[in-house]
Write an enzyme that holds these catalytic residues in place. Sequence first.
Site, PDB file in Angstrom:
ATOM      1  N   ASP A  73       0.840  -1.203   0.000  1.00  0.00           N
ATOM      2  CA  ASP A  73       0.000   0.000   0.000  1.00  0.00           C
ATOM      3  C   ASP A  73       0.876   1.255   0.000  1.00  0.00           C
ATOM      4  OD1 ASP A  73       0.867  -0.166   2.614  1.00  0.00           O
ATOM      5  OD2 ASP A  73      -1.110   0.137   3.518  1.00  0.00           O
ATOM      6  N   SER A  74       2.201   1.048  -0.021  1.00  0.00           N
ATOM      7  CA  SER A  74       3.114   2.170  -0.283  1.00  0.00           C
ATOM      8  C   SER A  74       2.811   2.779  -1.647  1.00  0.00           C
ATOM      9  CB  SER A  74       4.575   1.702  -0.230  1.00  0.00           C
ATOM     10  OG  SER A  74       4.770   0.564  -1.047  1.00  0.00           O
ATOM     11  N   ASP A  93      -0.950  -6.157  -0.055  1.00  0.00           N
ATOM     12  CA  ASP A  93      -1.313  -5.518   1.215  1.00  0.00           C
ATOM     13  C   ASP A  93      -2.821  -5.373   1.390  1.00  0.00           C
ATOM     14  OD1 ASP A  93       0.655  -4.840   3.071  1.00  0.00           O
ATOM     15  OD2 ASP A  93       1.314  -3.106   1.904  1.00  0.00           O
ATOM     16  N   LYS A 146      -0.949  -9.382   3.192  1.00  0.00           N
ATOM     17  CA  LYS A 146      -0.176  -8.842   4.314  1.00  0.00           C
ATOM     18  C   LYS A 146      -1.062  -7.887   5.091  1.00  0.00           C
ATOM     19  CE  LYS A 146       3.442  -5.799   3.742  1.00  0.00           C
ATOM     20  NZ  LYS A 146       3.014  -4.580   4.450  1.00  0.00           N
ATOM     21  N   GLU A 189      -1.210  -5.297   8.730  1.00  0.00           N
ATOM     22  CA  GLU A 189      -0.500  -4.668   9.837  1.00  0.00           C
ATOM     23  C   GLU A 189      -1.252  -4.915  11.136  1.00  0.00           C
ATOM     24  OE1 GLU A 189       0.227  -0.498   9.049  1.00  0.00           O
ATOM     25  OE2 GLU A 189       1.021  -0.922   7.039  1.00  0.00           O
ATOM     26  N   GLU A 211       9.294  -3.975  10.345  1.00  0.00           N
ATOM     27  CA  GLU A 211       9.726  -2.709   9.741  1.00  0.00           C
ATOM     28  C   GLU A 211      10.301  -1.793  10.816  1.00  0.00           C
ATOM     29  OE1 GLU A 211       6.923  -0.834   7.102  1.00  0.00           O
ATOM     30  OE2 GLU A 211       8.107   1.017   6.993  1.00  0.00           O
TER      31      GLU A 211
HETATM   32  O1  KIV Z   1       3.631  -1.065   1.586  1.00  0.00           O
HETATM   33  C1  KIV Z   1       4.797  -1.442   1.522  1.00  0.00           C
HETATM   34  O2  KIV Z   1       5.511  -1.244   0.532  1.00  0.00           O
HETATM   35  C2  KIV Z   1       5.345  -2.166   2.657  1.00  0.00           C
HETATM   36  C3  KIV Z   1       6.822  -2.338   2.694  1.00  0.00           C
HETATM   37  C4  KIV Z   1       7.460  -1.096   3.156  1.00  0.00           C
HETATM   38  C5  KIV Z   1       7.220  -3.505   3.515  1.00  0.00           C
HETATM   39  O3  KIV Z   1       4.634  -2.555   3.541  1.00  0.00           O
END
Ligand code: KIV
Length: 271
Positions: free
Chosen positions: A52-53, A91, A120, A122, A189
Amino acid sequence: MDAGESRKRAVTVATLAKMKASGAKIACLTAYDFTFATVTDAAGMDVILVGDSLGMTMQGCDTTLPVTMEDMIYHARCVAAARPAALLMVDMPFMSHATVEDALRNGARLMKEGSAQMIKLEGGRGQAEAVSRLNGAGIPVCAHLGLQPQSVHKMGGYRVQGRETSEADTMVADARALADAGADIILLECVPAVLAARVTREVAVPVIGIGAGADTDGQILVLQDVLGITPGRTPRFSHDFMAEADTIQGAVEAYVAAVREGRFPSAQHSF
Ligand code: KIV
C-alpha cells in the site's frame, strides 16, 4: 546465466519455509505494475509485494491511509499479469481488516480479484483471530509488525519501534501469537537489529526485515528506493542500487545478489 534463469519453479510458502530452514536469504521487493513486475521477476526475486506504499509511490499521497481495496486490486492485477514465478503478496489497506469479517471478505477479494498468493496485514496480537480465520480459509498471511505505516498518526510519526525493553518483549510476544495463529511469514519494519534477530530466532516462520538489520531471514525494500528515484529524502535503511548499475534490470539484480550474499543491509542501514 542470470539470477532469473537460475530459477525454474514458482515460489510458494513451502519454498520460503525451506529457505529459512537452510539459511538461504529471501529477497523481496515491491512492484505495482506489469513492466516492473516483469523486471523484478526476471531478477530472481522470491516475493513481489504490491504494497500500500503505492499510495505514496503511485498516487503521490503523504501516507498510505487513502489507499482503497479497489486500488490494491487494480495494482495487484497489473503485477499478476506478468505471471511472476515470485510469490505475489498484496497488502490489506487501512481499515480493510478492522473486523474478522472484514479481513475474510477483503482477503478473499485480494485472492480472487487480485490474484494474490499471500495477503499482508498490519497489527499485533489483536489480529491473531483474523489471521487464524484467514489461515483456516486457505489464505496465506504475512503479519506486519514494528513500524506500521497505517498507524502513523497513532505512533506519532515514522519512528523505530521496540527500542524499550517492554516494547521489545511485546513485539516478540506478538510475533509468537501471530505465528501460532497461522501467519506464514512475519515482516518487521524499522526495529533494532538485535530485536529483529531475536524475533527471527524465536519464531519458526520466515521473518522478513526492512530497516531491521542483517539477521532476519530475508529483506524487502520499496522499488523506487532501490532505483534511487524516491522524491525527497530516502530512508536510512534503503540503498540506491542504480548508482552502481547501468540498467534498471542490473540494479534490481544487484539488490537480489546483495541480499542473497548477506552484503545488504550493512550496519549503516540498520538501527
Ligand atoms: O507497503 C509497503 O511497501 C510495505 C513495505 C514497506 C514492507 O509494507
